[in-house]
Design a protein around this motif. Structure first.
Motif, mmCIF file in Angstrom:
data_model
loop_
_atom_site.group_PDB
_atom_site.id
_atom_site.type_symbol
_atom_site.label_atom_id
_atom_site.label_comp_id
_atom_site.label_asym_id
_atom_site.label_seq_id
_atom_site.Cartn_x
_atom_site.Cartn_y
_atom_site.Cartn_z
ATOM 1 N N PHE A 30 0.828 -1.200 0.000
ATOM 2 C CA PHE A 30 0.000 0.000 0.000
ATOM 3 C C PHE A 30 0.866 1.255 0.000
ATOM 4 C CE2 PHE A 30 -2.436 3.333 2.169
ATOM 5 C CZ PHE A 30 -3.554 3.380 1.342
ATOM 6 N N MET A 204 -16.690 -5.521 1.024
ATOM 7 C CA MET A 204 -15.360 -5.601 0.413
ATOM 8 C C MET A 204 -15.342 -6.593 -0.734
ATOM 9 S SD MET A 204 -12.879 -5.315 3.763
ATOM 10 C CE MET A 204 -11.383 -5.276 2.779
ATOM 11 N N ASN A 208 -14.654 -5.293 -4.599
ATOM 12 C CA ASN A 208 -13.462 -5.800 -5.287
ATOM 13 C C ASN A 208 -13.769 -6.893 -6.298
ATOM 14 O OD1 ASN A 208 -11.668 -4.130 -3.802
ATOM 15 N ND2 ASN A 208 -11.759 -5.555 -2.082
ATOM 16 N N THR A 226 -12.944 -1.659 -10.682
ATOM 17 C CA THR A 226 -11.946 -2.722 -10.830
ATOM 18 C C THR A 226 -11.721 -3.082 -12.293
ATOM 19 O OG1 THR A 226 -13.717 -4.339 -10.476
ATOM 20 C CG2 THR A 226 -12.398 -3.734 -8.560
ATOM 21 N N THR A 247 -5.942 2.935 -8.451
ATOM 22 C CA THR A 247 -5.919 1.880 -7.432
ATOM 23 C C THR A 247 -6.072 2.463 -6.034
ATOM 24 O OG1 THR A 247 -4.426 0.608 -8.855
ATOM 25 C CG2 THR A 247 -4.611 -0.083 -6.569
ATOM 26 N N THR A 251 -9.219 1.877 -3.458
ATOM 27 C CA THR A 251 -8.978 1.271 -2.147
ATOM 28 C C THR A 251 -9.604 2.073 -1.015
ATOM 29 O OG1 THR A 251 -6.869 0.433 -3.003
ATOM 30 C CG2 THR A 251 -7.161 0.387 -0.627
ATOM 31 N N THR A 254 -13.109 0.983 0.823
ATOM 32 C CA THR A 254 -13.028 -0.184 1.702
ATOM 33 C C THR A 254 -12.249 0.142 2.963
ATOM 34 O OG1 THR A 254 -11.063 -0.941 0.474
ATOM 35 C CG2 THR A 254 -13.202 -1.811 -0.214
ATOM 36 N N LEU A 255 -11.224 0.975 2.869
ATOM 37 C CA LEU A 255 -10.485 1.379 4.063
ATOM 38 C C LEU A 255 -11.374 2.183 5.002
ATOM 39 C CD1 LEU A 255 -6.979 2.464 2.685
ATOM 40 C CD2 LEU A 255 -7.535 0.420 4.000
#
Length: 274
Positions: A30, A204, A208, A226, A247, A251, A254-255
């Motif tokens: 990450f 999630m 994804n 995606t 990307t 992300t 979801t974080l």
């Protein structure tokens, strides 16, 4: 130092050292992805691990190449609707399998669990043919329907329902509440940590999800984030700085969901009931 202290010191050092290495390996991709958003495609290919000055260029490149609001809306719509439908159906099923008794209950439940052994690759062609006959190809409904009946989430809710106090249901029935009222006004509030953990898992997975949307979503107007990032990365001359920006943006939702609900997630995974 005594022998016990030396053993404890070495054991602690090895434990924390191992955890430190594993933490680094988990976080590094990450961090490298965030650093990559500031570098040019050539620097990323070279493996540069320091911040660059191409962040603004990469951001303009990403929003110039894709319709970001549309693809994020598509992903959010699919993820939210899939999560709501899956939690609704699976919690009903898990509650019913644990609370109500019948001759065929365990047989049906075992048959549902057996579906976990079937790889999705074996289901893709039958599902595609089914969606084609139903006229749902290139629609978000084709992505949503196969995810509603999740065998794992049904299993998870049934296992969690074992900790649901039966005294609450008995008292509610004495007070004259119907079964749907018991489920809605007693079971759901008591099992909120279970719902929170299941929400994170399903959201999630839906956000994804890649393989099935790749098969059934065929136009740019219906694609998710995606799929778009994959198409950017597989271009003839991919701009990896733009890919990194996409990307990172993909992300973030979801974080945010995980960090907002991490306490309930831990409680739900531990099976706590309040």
């Amino acid at each position: 130092m005594s022998g016990d202290r030396i053993r404890n010191f070495l054991g602690g050092t090895l434990t924390y050292g191992f955890l430190g290495v594993m933490s680094f390996l988990s976080v590094f991709p990450f961090v490298w992805m965030v650093i990559g958003t500031t570098n040019s495609s050539g620097d990323i290919i070279k493996g540069r691990l320091s911040f660059g000055s191409a962040l603004v260029t990469n951001i303009h490149g990403f929003f110039g190449q894709v319709n970001a609001p549309l693809i994020f809306w598509n992903s959010a719509k699919i993820a939210i609707l899939s999560t709501i439908l899956t939690l609704t159906v699976s919690s009903f099923a898990g509650y019913g399998f644990e609370i109500f008794r019948s001759r065929f209950r365990e047989r049906v439940y075992s048959a549902i669990l057996l579906t976990l052994m079937i790889p999705f690759a074996a289901l893709m062609i039958p599902l595609f043919v089914l969606m084609g006959h139903a006229g749902l190809i290139n629609t978000h409904l084709a992505v949503l329907l196969p995810t509603v009946g999740s065998a794992f989430i049904i299993f998870y809710f049934r296992q969690s329902t074992k900790a649901f106090p039966s005294e609450l249901r008995d008292a509610a029935k004495v007070d004259g509440l119907k079964e749907w009222q018991i489920f809605l006004f007693i079971y759901v509030p008591v099992m909120r940590s279970t719902y929170a953990a299941a929400f994170i898992i399903v959201f999630m997975a839906a956000w994804n999800n890649y393989l099935w949307p790749l098969i059934v979503l065929q136009s740019n107007e219906t694609k998710t984030i995606t799929l778009v990032i994959s198409s950017l990365a597989s271009a003839y001359y991919p701009d990896f700085g733009v890919v990194m920006v996409g990307t990172v943006l993909a992300t973030l939702p979801t974080l945010v969901v995980f960090f907002l609900m991490q306490r309930q997630f831990v409680q739900g995974m531990l099976g706590s009931v309040k």
